[in-house]
Scaffold this motif. Structure first.
Motif, short mmCIF file in Angstrom:
data_model
loop_
_atom_site.label_atom_id
_atom_site.label_comp_id
_atom_site.label_asym_id
_atom_site.label_seq_id
_atom_site.Cartn_x
_atom_site.Cartn_y
_atom_site.Cartn_z
N SER A 1 0.85 -1.19 0.00
CA SER A 1 0.00 0.00 0.00
C SER A 1 0.88 1.23 0.00
O SER A 1 1.93 1.27 0.66
CB SER A 1 -0.94 0.02 1.21
OG SER A 1 -0.20 0.12 2.41
N THR B 1 0.57 5.38 0.44
CA THR B 1 -0.23 6.55 0.78
C THR B 1 0.61 7.79 0.51
O THR B 1 1.74 7.89 0.99
CB THR B 1 -0.66 6.52 2.25
OG1 THR B 1 -1.45 5.34 2.48
CG2 THR B 1 -1.48 7.76 2.60
N THR C 1 -4.49 6.68 -1.24
CA THR C 1 -3.81 5.40 -1.01
C THR C 1 -3.98 4.49 -2.22
O THR C 1 -5.11 4.25 -2.68
CB THR C 1 -4.37 4.68 0.24
OG1 THR C 1 -4.05 5.45 1.40
CG2 THR C 1 -3.74 3.29 0.39
N ALA D 1 -7.44 9.22 1.47
CA ALA D 1 -6.77 8.84 2.72
C ALA D 1 -6.53 10.08 3.56
O ALA D 1 -6.68 11.22 3.10
CB ALA D 1 -5.45 8.14 2.41
N ARG E 1 -3.68 12.04 5.62
CA ARG E 1 -2.24 12.20 5.85
C ARG E 1 -2.00 13.67 6.18
O ARG E 1 -2.37 14.56 5.41
CB ARG E 1 -1.44 11.79 4.61
CG ARG E 1 0.08 11.87 4.81
CD ARG E 1 0.85 11.48 3.56
NE ARG E 1 2.27 11.76 3.73
CZ ARG E 1 3.17 10.89 4.15
NH1 ARG E 1 2.80 9.64 4.43
NH2 ARG E 1 4.44 11.23 4.30
#
Length: 629
Positions: free
Chosen positions: A137, A139, A150, A164, A166
């Motif tokens: 994965s 991100t 992601t 996602a 972040r």
């Protein structure tokens, strides 16, 4: 939250299959590739921040962090570099936009696990993560953007994209390790891989600090510590750098898993201040010649240690495109653009100095280690030949580096330098003789060589495709002109070993007697040839084709026509051996037989040149008629 599912590009599926099933012999490369990608992301941010300082914000310390979780069986590589948007994730990780991909797939086979080194040479390094992970994965949040995404895949032909969370820019890659890959859940192992592959990356690579205890027991703290040198190697004094460090840095900047052949490290101070570290690879990349002159790699360009460009093509001429390394200038403006680089006088001065330095390095190798230079020539000689035409100011030096087989060679790999050739020239020989052809066998067996061979005169055999083009720029060497033995008149009487007066008289008598035969052949061939004449080149063969002094070689004409290019029509001359029985038979043959024999002489000469006959069936019928006689 919406999850998008996408299919991989077809070539990516093939790469993933081969990576997963073929590269277990060198699993460690995954960390090198992912760390290199993270370093590139930090470099790109540092460059963009020159014009947009706000991209850095308060987080100006760029670094790469590596963590592992033994319970979750994951390894995480995170950076605070430029990051990727949704579209960039899909483009960079879902497709392979490289011309070398097909060649990569051809070379990377399940039966040749040693080809793991290819992974770093074709821009597919990210996929090496699937060597050790069954799920990956990624991100990422692009610098200057508030959105994070992601990307995730299990290498099953599809990948997903989802929004996602972040908090900061950058990219985090999480590898969910396969069963049996527990060795990478160990701080000591990960440190050793960083030291081996990524020691000289110009950003801190941080891992959890080891707690007091037995080395390699996997007991780590939450505090991160820098484990690589994180300094630009080229800024250090040469006396402080070991050969092993130079070799390790080469592998970092080139993507090559092998050691370099030679290198040169220099600091120039004065009107133009810059540092260069240039490497000559020992082996050409698998897609090097396939990419052609447009497939440029160039040098990494830094300005005051700030990364500017990954492939600064302006720093070296195209014929030195195999050279790898870095150049770091103190004087170029930091906001330099590609257009400004192309027109900057400063850049031209640096280019000239780097070109001289690279040629110096090759001259030293050729002079002091001729066997190793022969290995270089085998890999890159065809590219270096371009310089004779492209760089007139360096042509004389480059000619000293040229290597060719000759009529004294046992095979195509037994090469002679022009200086050696000149030293071996016969008394009375005032030219460097050469022949261009469409292959080694066509060159060494060419009828045009017969009279020269009989006199012991050495001829250079230029049998590579580039040679005919390059030869047009070979004028003189050591004050000796170059002479193509298959073009124009060839006066051999002044050479040592020339025929004595009695032999010359016999030849002249045979030529005079052959005048009626010449007229018959002219009449039979018509517009196929420019003229027919008695040859001084031939001793054994019956005929050969000869071009004008400035005409393009026949094999080059065929090559250009096959590529769809317009080629000016050129009529060759047919030279005949007046003393050959086949030629003499034409003088006594009836008209039909003389016609067949004349055409046969012409077609034999074409075949000797490697040409395809216009009417092979008619040629076969003609031969059969003459055989049945």
């Amino acid at each position: 939250m919406t999850v998008e599912t996408h299919a991989f590009q077809a070539e990516v599926k093939q790469v993933l299959h081969l990576v997963i099933h073929s590269l277990y012999s060198n699993k460690d490369i995954f960390l090198r590739e992912l760390v290199s990608n993270a370093s590139d992301a930090c470099d790109k941010l540092r460059f963009e921040a020159i014009r947009q300082p706000e991209l850095l914000g308060d987080d100006s310390t760029l670094a790469i962090d590596i963590r592992f979780d033994a319970d979750a069986r994951t390894v995480t590589i995170a950076d605070n570099g430029i990051g990727m948007s949704r579209d960039e994730l899909a483009e960079h990780l879902g497709t392979i936009a490289r011309s070398g991909t097909k060649k990569f797939l051809e070379n990377l086979s399940e039966n040749d696990k040693s080809n793991a080194q290819l992974i770093g040479q074709f821009g597919v390094g990210f996929y090496s993560a699937f060597i050790v992970a069954d799920r990956v994965s990624v991100t990422s949040r692009r610098a200057g953007s508030d959105e994070a995404w992601t990307w995730e895949s299990s290498a099953d032909g599809e990948f997903t994209l989802a929004g996602a969370d972040r908090a900061t820019r950058g990219t985090t890659i999480v590898l969910h390790l396969r069963e049996g890959e527990d060795e990478y859940l160990n701080g000591w192992k990960l440190r050793s891989l960083v030291h081996k592959y990524s020691e000289h990356i110009d950003f801190p690579i941080r891992l959890p600090a080891e707690k007091a205890g037995e080395e390699g027991d996997g007991d780590e703290s939450d505090e991160l510590e820098t484990v690589n040198e994180a300094t630009a190697l080229w800024t250090r004094a040469r006396s402080e750098i070991s050969d092993d460090e130079y070799k390790a840095f080469y592998k970092h900047v080139s993507g090559d898993f092998g050691d370099p052949l030679v290198w040169t490290h220099n600091r120039v101070e004065g009107n133009q201040n810059f540092t260069s570290l240039l490497y000559v690879p020992a082996k050409a990349p698998f897609d090097f010649m396939g990419g052609g002159r447009d497939e440029r790699k160039g040098l990494k360009l830094y300005i005051k240690r700030v990364f500017i460009m990954d492939a600064a093509e302006q720093m070296l001429p195209p014929y030195l495109r195999f050279v790898r390394g870095v150049v770091d200038s103190d004087d170029l403006p930091l906001n330099v653009s590609r257009e400004l680089l192309q027109s900057s006088r400063q850049v031209e001065r640096i280019k000239g100095a780097l070109t001289k330095r690279a040629i110096d390095l090759l001259e030293k190798l050729a002079r002091e280690e001729p066997e190793r230079y022969a290995g270089f020539w085998k890999e890159f000689g065809g590219v270096l030949k371009e310089g004779v035409a492209d760089d007139p100011s360096s042509a004389e030096r480059l000619m000293k580096l040229l290597r060719f087989p000759s009529t004294q060679s046992a095979g195509p790999d037994e090469l002679v330098a022009l200086e050696q050739y000149v030293e071996r020239m016969k008394p009375g020989q005032d030219a460097i003789y050469y022949l261009t052809a469409d292959g080694w066998n066509a060159a060494r067996n060419s009828p045009q060589l017969e009279a020269l061979k009989a006199r012991g005169i050495e001829v250079l055999l230029m049998h590579e495709r580039i040679d005919e083009w390059m030869a047009g720029y070979l004028t003189r060497f050591a004050d000796k002109p170059f002479r193509n033995v298959a073009k124009g008149e060839l006066d051999l009487d002044a050479l040592e070993g020339a025929d004595d007066a009695g032999t010359r008289a016999k030849r002249e008598e045979a030529a005079k007697a052959a005048e009626p035969v010449v007229e018959k052949i002219k009449a039979a061939l018509g517009e196929r040839v420019k003229e027919v004449k008695v040859s001084s080149r031939l001793t054994d063969s019956a005929s050969c084709l000869v071009l004008g002094e400035y005409d393009m070689a026949l094999h080059m004409q065929r090559l250009l026509k096959a590529a769809g290019q317009m080629v000016p029509g050129t009529q060759p001359s047919l030279e005949i051996n007046a003393q050959h029985p086949l030629v003499q038979r034409i003088g006594t043959a009836d008209e039909a037989t003389a016609q067949d024999l004349s055409l046969l002489l012409f077609e034999q000469a074409q075949i000797a040149e490697g040409a395809q006959l216009e009417d092979p069936a008619a040629y076969v019928q003609r031969v059969n008629r003459l055989l049945l006689g």
